[in-house]
Design a protein around this motif. Structure first.
Motif, PDB file in Angstrom:
ATOM      1  N   GLY A  88       0.952  -1.243  -0.197  1.00 35.79           N
ATOM      2  CA  GLY A  88      -0.130  -0.055   0.021  1.00 35.79           C
ATOM      3  C   GLY A  88       0.789   1.201  -0.009  1.00 35.79           C
ATOM      4  O   GLY A  88       0.492   2.188  -0.544  1.00 35.79           O
ATOM      5  N   HIS A  89       1.941   1.161   0.693  1.00 34.70           N
ATOM      6  CA  HIS A  89       2.800   2.553   0.696  1.00 34.70           C
ATOM      7  C   HIS A  89       3.416   2.860  -0.667  1.00 34.70           C
ATOM      8  O   HIS A  89       3.648   3.630  -0.964  1.00 34.70           O
ATOM      9  CB  HIS A  89       3.978   2.454   1.875  1.00 34.70           C
ATOM     10  N   THR A 116       1.144   6.324   6.985  1.00 35.43           N
ATOM     11  CA  THR A 116       1.040   7.289   6.005  1.00 35.43           C
ATOM     12  C   THR A 116       1.464   8.578   6.321  1.00 35.43           C
ATOM     13  O   THR A 116       2.087   9.475   5.805  1.00 35.43           O
ATOM     14  CB  THR A 116      -0.457   7.171   5.477  1.00 35.43           C
ATOM     15  N   ASN A 160      -8.451   6.059   8.959  1.00 37.08           N
ATOM     16  CA  ASN A 160      -7.725   5.734  10.104  1.00 37.08           C
ATOM     17  C   ASN A 160      -7.465   6.837  11.391  1.00 37.08           C
ATOM     18  O   ASN A 160      -7.319   7.668  10.830  1.00 37.08           O
ATOM     19  CB  ASN A 160      -6.640   4.986   9.470  1.00 37.08           C
ATOM     20  N   ASP A 185      -7.433   7.162  -0.632  1.00 37.73           N
ATOM     21  CA  ASP A 185      -7.052   5.695   0.061  1.00 37.73           C
ATOM     22  C   ASP A 185      -8.461   5.113   0.162  1.00 37.73           C
ATOM     23  O   ASP A 185      -8.900   5.389   1.203  1.00 37.73           O
ATOM     24  CB  ASP A 185      -6.205   5.919   1.005  1.00 37.73           C
ATOM     25  N   THR A 187      -8.577   1.863   1.068  1.00 38.61           N
ATOM     26  CA  THR A 187      -8.306   0.225   1.827  1.00 38.61           C
ATOM     27  C   THR A 187      -9.390   0.261   2.937  1.00 38.61           C
ATOM     28  O   THR A 187      -9.607  -1.124   2.838  1.00 38.61           O
ATOM     29  CB  THR A 187      -6.988   0.668   2.409  1.00 38.61           C
ATOM     30  N   SER A 207      -4.061  -0.665  -0.046  1.00 41.39           N
ATOM     31  CA  SER A 207      -3.266  -1.620   0.410  1.00 41.39           C
ATOM     32  C   SER A 207      -4.206  -2.855   0.229  1.00 41.39           C
ATOM     33  O   SER A 207      -5.211  -3.100   0.883  1.00 41.39           O
ATOM     34  CB  SER A 207      -2.979  -1.440   1.975  1.00 41.39           C
ATOM     35  N   THR A 209      -3.099  -5.614   1.244  1.00 39.16           N
ATOM     36  CA  THR A 209      -2.923  -6.228   2.274  1.00 39.16           C
ATOM     37  C   THR A 209      -4.102  -6.485   3.210  1.00 39.16           C
ATOM     38  O   THR A 209      -4.054  -7.468   3.975  1.00 39.16           O
ATOM     39  CB  THR A 209      -1.679  -5.466   3.003  1.00 39.16           C
ATOM     40  N   LYS A 210      -4.931  -5.760   2.996  1.00 41.01           N
ATOM     41  CA  LYS A 210      -6.090  -5.533   3.967  1.00 41.01           C
ATOM     42  C   LYS A 210      -7.252  -6.395   3.486  1.00 41.01           C
ATOM     43  O   LYS A 210      -7.127  -7.664   3.151  1.00 41.01           O
ATOM     44  CB  LYS A 210      -6.463  -4.086   4.406  1.00 41.01           C
ATOM     45  N   LEU A 372      -5.056  -4.617   9.864  1.00 43.27           N
ATOM     46  CA  LEU A 372      -6.580  -4.454   9.779  1.00 43.27           C
ATOM     47  C   LEU A 372      -7.003  -5.035   8.619  1.00 43.27           C
ATOM     48  O   LEU A 372      -6.341  -5.532   7.496  1.00 43.27           O
ATOM     49  CB  LEU A 372      -6.744  -2.759   9.937  1.00 43.27           C
TER      50      LEU A 372
HETATM   51  C1  LIG Z   1      -2.027  -0.509   5.676  1.00 40.74           C
HETATM   52  C2  LIG Z   1      -2.463   0.552   5.167  1.00 40.74           C
HETATM   53  C3  LIG Z   1      -1.604   1.301   4.540  1.00 40.74           C
HETATM   54  C4  LIG Z   1      -0.127   0.618   3.849  1.00 40.74           C
HETATM   55  O1  LIG Z   1      -0.279  -0.457   3.194  1.00 40.74           O
HETATM   56  P1  LIG Z   1       0.935  -1.471   3.452  1.00 40.74           P
HETATM   57  O2  LIG Z   1       0.202  -2.733   2.272  1.00 40.74           O
HETATM   58  O3  LIG Z   1       1.038  -1.943   4.572  1.00 40.74           O
HETATM   59  O4  LIG Z   1       1.877  -0.848   2.704  1.00 40.74           O
HETATM   60  C5  LIG Z   1      -1.982   2.504   3.648  1.00 40.74           C
HETATM   61  N1  LIG Z   1      -3.202   3.002   3.743  1.00 40.74           N
HETATM   62  C6  LIG Z   1      -4.089   2.368   4.929  1.00 40.74           C
HETATM   63  C7  LIG Z   1      -5.419   2.999   5.061  1.00 40.74           C
HETATM   64  C8  LIG Z   1      -3.753   1.352   5.334  1.00 40.74           C
HETATM   65  O5  LIG Z   1      -4.742   0.573   6.197  1.00 40.74           O
END
Ligand SMILES: *Cc1c(COP(=O)(O)O)cnc(C)c1O
Length: 430
Positions: A88-89, A116, A160, A185, A187, A207, A209-210, A372
């Motif tokens: 995400g970064h 962020t 967040n 964003d 996410t 991201s 990832t979430k 998260l």
């Molecule tokens: C986790 C997150 C990020 C960063 O993402 P990574 O995949 O950890 O680099 C950026 N923005 C939000 C809202 C996030 O929850």
């Protein structure tokens, strides 16, 4: 699939961006674990490098598995194009890279993921980029912060750590008027809950990832472009409006129209910054995204139940969830995120910092992690972890005061989530 009848979200999350593998008929998207792709002949290679023909060259730029994921997220967000990256970064840097340069700035919300805030206010300085953090609940302050050197406005759809919905249409109107793109964003909401592009956003970052992956297995990111911004309208965005020296003088805006931003991101951003997603990681996220709407329905349902239970409890000082009628953001949440304002919120515990630490230590079902959007319920004391780089004033502005914990409600049985909180609160406030 028919071109006339638009497919619904639940169908797109399974089918969009992919088709049976043309070589083998494989129904699931194969993991194309390859670095390079054989050119048909020298002329084919030259056409690919000239962007005259679209195809695969080298997996730092494009890969079929990673491309399938990008196309699926683009379809879910309603964008024109996009690309995946390693986190995400990375997505945030990739989104801003073609817009920025030394001496230029972005105007960003002061309610952001802690990492962020650090990336924007500390690391960006090394590039000569500045981030002005302002309160996005105050549109006049956003407007006032935009100056001649501003190249983007940046916020989170559900910010967040408190899960505060941003008034995206209002912010989009301001960035439109200033002639700069709005980057959202998305996410914490995912396109199932909020579609920023429909509300006027130019670019969406994730991201993955979430929630998109949903099970805490891989890090990844994605950038989606609406294709709606006119990069040629001013001299502010020379990456698109001027011959690009990093790509043998191609003027991306003139040559590629609504796909200019996407192609610049791949042909220059991924090529030169190398923040590439790997095909194995893309595969995990493709698996997760198939059940996105089902999980998000359960996430918001559980979050509402848990938030209501917490709010009624004597040991609790405050609950930030915008799904609660007591939230100052309740009406906005209904307008911006009508299916429910996510599953991320903060809880103020009586007994302050000490009680928060004890609560975190006594939970059994909840995992104490800096993450998260997992199927598992997660908790973190932001002030001592993700937001510890911030001073107390910044922590409070960001919704991460020392007496609050951030929780990400999973898809477990809500009765089990509540029972775990109940026993840990008893221990924390004894
Ligand atoms: C986790 C997150 C990020 C960063 O993402 P990574 O995949 O950890 O680099 C950026 N923005 C939000 C809202 C996030 O929850």
């Amino acid at each position: 699939m028919s071109d006339e009848r638009p497919l619904s979200f639940d169908t797109l999350q399974i089918h969009a961006g992919t088709e049976p593998d043309p070589a083998t008929g494989a129904r699931q998207v194969p993991i194309y674990q390859t670095t390079a792709y054989v050119f048909k002949d020298a002329d084919h290679a030259a056409r690919l490098f000239n962007l005259e023909e679209i195809g695969y060259i080298y997996s730092r730029l494009t890969n079929p598995t990673v491309g399938a994921l990008a196309n699926r997220i683009v379809a879910l967000e309603g964008g024109a194009g996009g690309f995946c990256c390693s986190s995400g970064h990375a997505a945030q840097i990739m989104a801003l890279f073609p817009l920025m340069g030394p001496g230029l700035n972005i105007v960003a919300s002061n309610k952001l993921y802690g990492g962020t805030v650090t990336q924007f206010t500390q690391t960006f300085k090394r590039f000569g980029w500045e981030a002005k953090l302002v309160d996005f609940d105050d549109p006049a302050a956003v407007e006032a912060a935009i100056d001649d050197n501003t190249r983007a406005v940046f916020c989170e759809s559900l910010a967040n750590p408190a899960g505060v919905p941003t008034d995206i249409p209002a912010i989009a109107a301001i960035s439109d008027k200033a002639g700069v793109p709005l980057i959202v964003d998305n996410t914490s909401a995912t396109p199932y809950l909020i579609k920023p592009i429909e509300m006027g956003a130019t670019i969406v970052v994730h991201s993955t990832t979430k929630y998109l992956t949903g099970n805490g297995t891989v890090t990844g990111g994605c950038v989606v472009d609406s294709g709606n911004f006119d990069w040629m309208a001013s001299d502010k965005f020379p990456s698109f409006s001027q011959p690009e020296p990093a790509y043998h003088g191609l003027t991306f805006g003139a040559a590629l129209g609504p796909m200019a931003y996407t192609f610049h991101g791949i042909a220059i951003g991924l090529r030169d910054l190398g923040m590439t997603m790997n095909p194995q990681g893309a595969h995990y996220t493709l698996m997760g995204i198939e059940t996105l709407s089902l999980r998000m329905q359960r996430h918001v349902e559980n979050a509402q139940k848990v938030a209501e239970w917490l709010e009624a409890d004597d040991r609790i000082e405050s609950v930030s969830y915008a799904g609660l009628p007591s939230s100052p953001y309740h009406d906005r949440a209904k307008a911006i995120s009508p299916k429910g304002p996510g599953a991320l919120f903060t809880v103020g515990v009586k007994g302050g910092y000490e009680a928060c630490v004890k609560l975190v230590n006594n939970l059994k079902l909840f995992s104490h992690v800096a993450n998260l959007g997992d199927t598992r319920s997660l908790i973190i004391h932001s002030a001592s972890t993700t937001h510890r780089q911030l001073n107390e004033e910044q922590q409070i502005a960001a919704g991460a005061a020392p007496n609050v914990v951030r929780i990400s409600i999973g898809t477990e049985d809500p009765a089990d989530i509540i029972a775990d909180l109940d026993q840990a609160l008893a221990a924390a406030t004894a």
